[in-house]
Structure formats: structure tokens, C-alpha cells
Design a protein around this motif. Structure first.
Motif, PDB file in Angstrom:
ATOM      1  N   SER A  21       0.813  -1.216   0.000  1.00 62.27           N
ATOM      2  CA  SER A  21       0.000   0.000   0.000  1.00 62.27           C
ATOM      3  C   SER A  21       0.851   1.272   0.000  1.00 62.27           C
ATOM      4  N   ASP A  22       2.099   1.181   0.462  1.00 64.72           N
ATOM      5  CA  ASP A  22       2.992   2.340   0.433  1.00 64.72           C
ATOM      6  C   ASP A  22       3.271   2.808  -0.989  1.00 64.72           C
ATOM      7  N   LEU A  23       3.160   1.908  -1.956  1.00 62.09           N
ATOM      8  CA  LEU A  23       3.450   2.251  -3.346  1.00 62.09           C
ATOM      9  C   LEU A  23       2.510   3.332  -3.882  1.00 62.09           C
ATOM     10  N   ARG A  24       1.370   3.496  -3.246  1.00 59.71           N
ATOM     11  CA  ARG A  24       0.415   4.519  -3.685  1.00 59.71           C
ATOM     12  C   ARG A  24       0.838   5.924  -3.279  1.00 59.71           C
ATOM     13  N   LYS A  25       1.807   6.040  -2.390  1.00 54.11           N
ATOM     14  CA  LYS A  25       2.259   7.356  -1.930  1.00 54.11           C
ATOM     15  C   LYS A  25       3.081   8.036  -3.029  1.00 54.11           C
ATOM     16  N   ASN A  26       2.816   9.321  -3.226  1.00 56.63           N
ATOM     17  CA  ASN A  26       3.536  10.082  -4.246  1.00 56.63           C
ATOM     18  C   ASN A  26       5.045  10.043  -4.045  1.00 56.63           C
ATOM     19  N   SER A  27       5.476   9.915  -2.822  1.00 49.18           N
ATOM     20  CA  SER A  27       6.910   9.916  -2.535  1.00 49.18           C
ATOM     21  C   SER A  27       7.636   8.721  -3.163  1.00 49.18           C
ATOM     22  N   PHE A  28       6.900   7.688  -3.542  1.00 48.20           N
ATOM     23  CA  PHE A  28       7.514   6.523  -4.165  1.00 48.20           C
ATOM     24  C   PHE A  28       7.458   6.554  -5.691  1.00 48.20           C
ATOM     25  N   HIS A  29       6.716   7.479  -6.276  1.00 46.61           N
ATOM     26  CA  HIS A  29       6.491   7.453  -7.718  1.00 46.61           C
ATOM     27  C   HIS A  29       7.776   7.535  -8.545  1.00 46.61           C
ATOM     28  N   GLU A  30       8.679   8.412  -8.172  1.00 40.54           N
ATOM     29  CA  GLU A  30       9.925   8.536  -8.926  1.00 40.54           C
ATOM     30  C   GLU A  30      10.723   7.234  -8.883  1.00 40.54           C
ATOM     31  N   SER A  31      10.822   6.640  -7.715  1.00 37.46           N
ATOM     32  CA  SER A  31      11.535   5.362  -7.575  1.00 37.46           C
ATOM     33  C   SER A  31      10.832   4.257  -8.344  1.00 37.46           C
ATOM     34  N   LEU A  32       9.505   4.252  -8.285  1.00 32.07           N
ATOM     35  CA  LEU A  32       8.737   3.244  -9.025  1.00 32.07           C
ATOM     36  C   LEU A  32       8.993   3.339 -10.515  1.00 32.07           C
ATOM     37  N   ILE A  33       8.969   4.538 -11.037  1.00 30.00           N
ATOM     38  CA  ILE A  33       9.208   4.725 -12.474  1.00 30.00           C
ATOM     39  C   ILE A  33      10.570   4.171 -12.852  1.00 30.00           C
ATOM     40  N   SER A  34      11.574   4.472 -12.063  1.00 27.05           N
ATOM     41  CA  SER A  34      12.930   3.990 -12.327  1.00 27.05           C
ATOM     42  C   SER A  34      12.987   2.462 -12.327  1.00 27.05           C
ATOM     43  N   VAL A  35      12.360   1.855 -11.339  1.00 33.21           N
ATOM     44  CA  VAL A  35      12.357   0.391 -11.245  1.00 33.21           C
ATOM     45  C   VAL A  35      11.594  -0.217 -12.420  1.00 33.21           C
ATOM     46  N   ILE A  36      10.434   0.321 -12.737  1.00 32.30           N
ATOM     47  CA  ILE A  36       9.603  -0.214 -13.814  1.00 32.30           C
ATOM     48  C   ILE A  36      10.328  -0.110 -15.151  1.00 32.30           C
ATOM     49  N   GLU A  37      11.018   1.011 -15.375  1.00 32.11           N
ATOM     50  CA  GLU A  37      11.764   1.181 -16.636  1.00 32.11           C
ATOM     51  C   GLU A  37      12.794   0.078 -16.835  1.00 32.11           C
ATOM     52  N   ASN A  38      13.321  -0.457 -15.734  1.00 32.30           N
ATOM     53  CA  ASN A  38      14.349  -1.490 -15.820  1.00 32.30           C
ATOM     54  C   ASN A  38      13.806  -2.917 -15.807  1.00 32.30           C
ATOM     55  N   LEU A  39      12.492  -3.073 -15.674  1.00 26.80           N
ATOM     56  CA  LEU A  39      11.898  -4.403 -15.682  1.00 26.80           C
ATOM     57  C   LEU A  39      11.662  -4.884 -17.112  1.00 26.80           C
ATOM     58  N   LYS A  70       3.368  -1.738 -19.358  1.00 28.09           N
ATOM     59  CA  LYS A  70       4.515  -1.061 -18.741  1.00 28.09           C
ATOM     60  C   LYS A  70       4.480   0.427 -19.075  1.00 28.09           C
ATOM     61  N   LYS A  71       4.254   0.751 -20.321  1.00 31.31           N
ATOM     62  CA  LYS A  71       4.213   2.146 -20.765  1.00 31.31           C
ATOM     63  C   LYS A  71       3.072   2.904 -20.076  1.00 31.31           C
ATOM     64  N   ALA A  72       1.895   2.280 -19.999  1.00 35.51           N
ATOM     65  CA  ALA A  72       0.729   2.919 -19.371  1.00 35.51           C
ATOM     66  C   ALA A  72       0.973   3.164 -17.880  1.00 35.51           C
ATOM     67  N   LEU A  73       1.617   2.226 -17.219  1.00 33.48           N
ATOM     68  CA  LEU A  73       1.901   2.372 -15.791  1.00 33.48           C
ATOM     69  C   LEU A  73       2.885   3.506 -15.547  1.00 33.48           C
ATOM     70  N   ILE A  74       3.931   3.576 -16.339  1.00 35.50           N
ATOM     71  CA  ILE A  74       4.904   4.664 -16.206  1.00 35.50           C
ATOM     72  C   ILE A  74       4.218   6.011 -16.440  1.00 35.50           C
ATOM     73  N   GLN A  75       3.403   6.078 -17.477  1.00 34.66           N
ATOM     74  CA  GLN A  75       2.706   7.323 -17.794  1.00 34.66           C
ATOM     75  C   GLN A  75       1.772   7.741 -16.651  1.00 34.66           C
ATOM     76  N   ALA A  76       1.049   6.786 -16.106  1.00 36.31           N
ATOM     77  CA  ALA A  76       0.130   7.089 -15.003  1.00 36.31           C
ATOM     78  C   ALA A  76       0.878   7.620 -13.786  1.00 36.31           C
ATOM     79  N   LEU A  77       2.032   7.039 -13.495  1.00 37.43           N
ATOM     80  CA  LEU A  77       2.818   7.489 -12.350  1.00 37.43           C
ATOM     81  C   LEU A  77       3.427   8.878 -12.596  1.00 37.43           C
ATOM     82  N   GLU A  78       3.816   9.146 -13.827  1.00 42.45           N
ATOM     83  CA  GLU A  78       4.348  10.469 -14.164  1.00 42.45           C
ATOM     84  C   GLU A  78       3.287  11.556 -14.036  1.00 42.45           C
ATOM     85  N   GLU A  79       2.043  11.201 -14.351  1.00 40.20           N
ATOM     86  CA  GLU A  79       0.940  12.158 -14.321  1.00 40.20           C
ATOM     87  C   GLU A  79       0.395  12.394 -12.910  1.00 40.20           C
ATOM     88  N   ALA A  80       0.693  11.484 -12.009  1.00 43.76           N
ATOM     89  CA  ALA A  80       0.130  11.572 -10.650  1.00 43.76           C
ATOM     90  C   ALA A  80       0.806  12.644  -9.832  1.00 43.76           C
TER      91      ALA A  80
END
Length: 80
Positions: A21-39, A70-80
Motif C-alpha cells: 500500500s505504500d506504493l500509492r504514496k507520491n513519494s515513491f512514484h519517482e523510484s517506481l518509475i525507475s524500477v519499472i523502466e528497468n523491468l 509497462k508504458k501505461a503504468l509509467i505514464q500514469a505514475l508520471e501524471e500523478a
């Protein structure tokens, strides 16, 4: 990464979150994008990408491939 471990669990571990549930916090979005880009997108099913997209962003999209997910998830996190 274990095949038994789902995308949400992988993301949680790789960004250092204590709970999924912590993944929903905005503070994790930048890290999430980085991790997702490398998956490798094909490591997860279209359904799993859709489920994670819905869980993290509330978006329910028709996705045709893991790459689109993957692309849609990254885009959604960038827009949040």
C-alpha cells in the motif's frame, strides 16, 4: 526476482517500501518509475500489468501487450 513473486511484490521490495500500500504514496512514484523502466515487460502478464495499473492509479485500461502495460503504468505514475 522469483517467478512466484508478483509485480506488486517486486516493486515493493525494489523501492524499499514496507507495505504494498505504500506504493500509492507520491513519494515513491519517482523510484517506481525507475524500477519499472528497468523491468522486462514480458516477465509479467497483461492482466498483471492491468491490475497494478488499476491498483496504483485507479485507471482501468484495455491493454494489448505487456509492453503497453509497462508504458501505461509509467505514464500514469508520471501524471500523478
Amino acid at each position: 526476482m522469483s517467478k512466484e513473486e508478483g509485480l506488486l511484490e517486486v516493486l515493493t521490495h525494489q523501492v524499499g517500501a514496507n507495505y504494498i500500500s505504500d506504493l500509492r504514496k507520491n513519494s515513491f512514484h519517482e523510484s517506481l518509475i525507475s524500477v519499472i523502466e528497468n523491468l522486462e515487460s514480458s516477465a509479467y502478464s497483461v492482466k498483471e500489468w492491468c491490475d497494478v495499473l488499476d491498483y496504483l492509479s485507479g485507471k482501468k485500461l484495455e491493454i494489448g501487450s505487456p509492453q503497453e502495460g509497462k508504458k501505461a503504468l509509467i505514464q500514469a505514475l508520471e501524471e500523478a
